[in-house]
Design an enzyme around this catalytic site. Structure first.
Site, PDB file in Angstrom:
ATOM      1  N   CYS A  90       0.974  -1.071  -0.027  1.00  0.00           N
ATOM      2  CA  CYS A  90      -0.250   0.126   0.062  1.00  0.00           C
ATOM      3  C   CYS A  90       0.920   1.126  -0.258  1.00  0.00           C
ATOM      4  CB  CYS A  90      -0.990   0.071   1.150  1.00  0.00           C
ATOM      5  SG  CYS A  90      -0.288   0.604   2.619  1.00  0.00           S
ATOM      6  N   GLU A  91       0.506   2.015  -0.807  1.00  0.00           N
ATOM      7  CA  GLU A  91       1.295   3.574  -0.874  1.00  0.00           C
ATOM      8  C   GLU A  91       1.268   4.403   0.319  1.00  0.00           C
ATOM      9  OE1 GLU A  91      -0.360   5.150  -4.412  1.00  0.00           O
ATOM     10  OE2 GLU A  91      -1.708   6.464  -3.499  1.00  0.00           O
ATOM     11  N   HIS A  92       0.225   4.010   1.366  1.00  0.00           N
ATOM     12  CA  HIS A  92       0.071   4.918   2.654  1.00  0.00           C
ATOM     13  C   HIS A  92       1.192   4.578   3.474  1.00  0.00           C
ATOM     14  CE1 HIS A  92      -3.907   5.531   0.602  1.00  0.00           C
ATOM     15  NE2 HIS A  92      -3.351   6.424   0.426  1.00  0.00           N
ATOM     16  N   HIS A  93       1.439   3.169   3.667  1.00  0.00           N
ATOM     17  CA  HIS A  93       2.309   2.445   4.680  1.00  0.00           C
ATOM     18  C   HIS A  93       3.340   1.782   4.313  1.00  0.00           C
ATOM     19  CE1 HIS A  93      -1.871   3.216   6.310  1.00  0.00           C
ATOM     20  NE2 HIS A  93      -1.109   3.787   7.396  1.00  0.00           N
ATOM     21  N   GLN A 146      -5.591  -0.404  -3.884  1.00  0.00           N
ATOM     22  CA  GLN A 146      -6.308  -1.454  -4.381  1.00  0.00           C
ATOM     23  C   GLN A 146      -7.081  -1.037  -5.430  1.00  0.00           C
ATOM     24  OE1 GLN A 146      -7.789  -4.444  -1.577  1.00  0.00           O
ATOM     25  NE2 GLN A 146      -9.320  -4.930  -3.177  1.00  0.00           N
ATOM     26  N   HIS A 194      -5.132  -6.063   3.673  1.00  0.00           N
ATOM     27  CA  HIS A 194      -4.090  -4.896   3.710  1.00  0.00           C
ATOM     28  C   HIS A 194      -3.579  -5.200   5.211  1.00  0.00           C
ATOM     29  CE1 HIS A 194      -5.490  -2.354   0.344  1.00  0.00           C
ATOM     30  NE2 HIS A 194      -6.492  -3.617   0.378  1.00  0.00           N
ATOM     31  N   CYS A 221      -1.621  -2.914   6.754  1.00  0.00           N
ATOM     32  CA  CYS A 221      -1.908  -1.688   7.550  1.00  0.00           C
ATOM     33  C   CYS A 221      -3.084  -1.746   8.272  1.00  0.00           C
ATOM     34  CB  CYS A 221      -1.729  -0.539   6.626  1.00  0.00           C
ATOM     35  SG  CYS A 221      -2.899  -0.503   5.595  1.00  0.00           S
TER      36      CYS A 221
HETATM   37 ZN   LIG Z   1      -1.784   1.356   4.154  1.00  0.00          ZN
END
Ligand SMILES: [Zn+2]
Length: 203
Positions: free
Chosen positions: A93-96, A134, A162, A164
């Site tokens: 995931c690009e956030h975490h 996703q 996910h 995260c």
């Molecule tokens: Zn994430």
């Protein structure tokens, strides 16, 4: 549309950073979590992490369209639905930068071009080995197949966990996320969508 362009930029930036510099960054993080980066077991870890990251993110060096450029002529008459189920997905995931683990189902209804079955999985791989959401991953796979093969329709479903969300934050261990993207006949004609959904839900 913008979604696809951003990825190309990321590719160029990545190549400006040397392996040594990336290894230094990993070493900094090891120290930051409170570890002794020079102890025996951790000495080669930055090298190994960078090597692993090369694999996790090898999609930036891959051209998804190219995987679909070779089509088969001897099956040209085939014009019914092709469904490839349970294509394993390992993304981040690009956030975490946490793992996204799950499966993708890809279907298309050929109009002119039929591709080798492994090629659909290659497209999934090229886009999943990048930093992703996703939703975008689902769309990129569908739009690329639509653009290159020009089939009557494309359907893509991703069912993934996910990390995260399962290992941190709200810690919902059993949660998976399902995303769908339908184009062409799958979008316009619910009977195609229903046939597809029935097949992917079969064991
Ligand atoms: Zn994430």
């Amino acid at each position: 549309m913008k979604l696809v362009k951003d990825i190309g930029l990321a590719t160029k930036k990545k190549h400006q950073i040397s392996d040594e510099k990336a290894e230094e960054a990993v070493k900094t993080i090891i120290q930051w979590i409170g570890e002794d980066a020079d102890r025996e077991g951790l000495k080669s870890t930055p090298k190994r992490v960078v090597k692993a990251f090369k694999e996790y993110f090898k999609g930036y060096a891959q051209n998804a369209e190219q995987h679909l450029s070779k089509t088969f002529t001897e099956v040209e008459g085939y014009d019914d639905m092709v469904i490839e189920k349970n294509i394993t997905i390992h993304s981040h995931c690009e956030h975490h930068m946490a793992p996204i683990i799950g499966v993708a189902h890809v279907a298309y209804i050929p109009s002119k071009k039929v591709v080798g079955l492994s090629k659909l999985a290659r497209v999934v791989e090229a886009f999943s080995k990048r930093l992703q959401t996703q939703e975008r991953l689902t769309m990129q796979i569908a739009k690329t197949i639509m653009q290159v093969l020009q089939p009557r329709g494309v359907a893509v479903t991703i069912d993934a966990a996910h990390h995260c969300m399962t290992n941190r934050g709200v810690k919902k261990e059993k949660t998976t996320t399902i995303t769908n993207y339908f184009l062409g006949a799958f979008k316009d004609d619910l009977s195609f969508q229903n046939i597809y959904l029935r097949y992917i839900n079969k064991n």
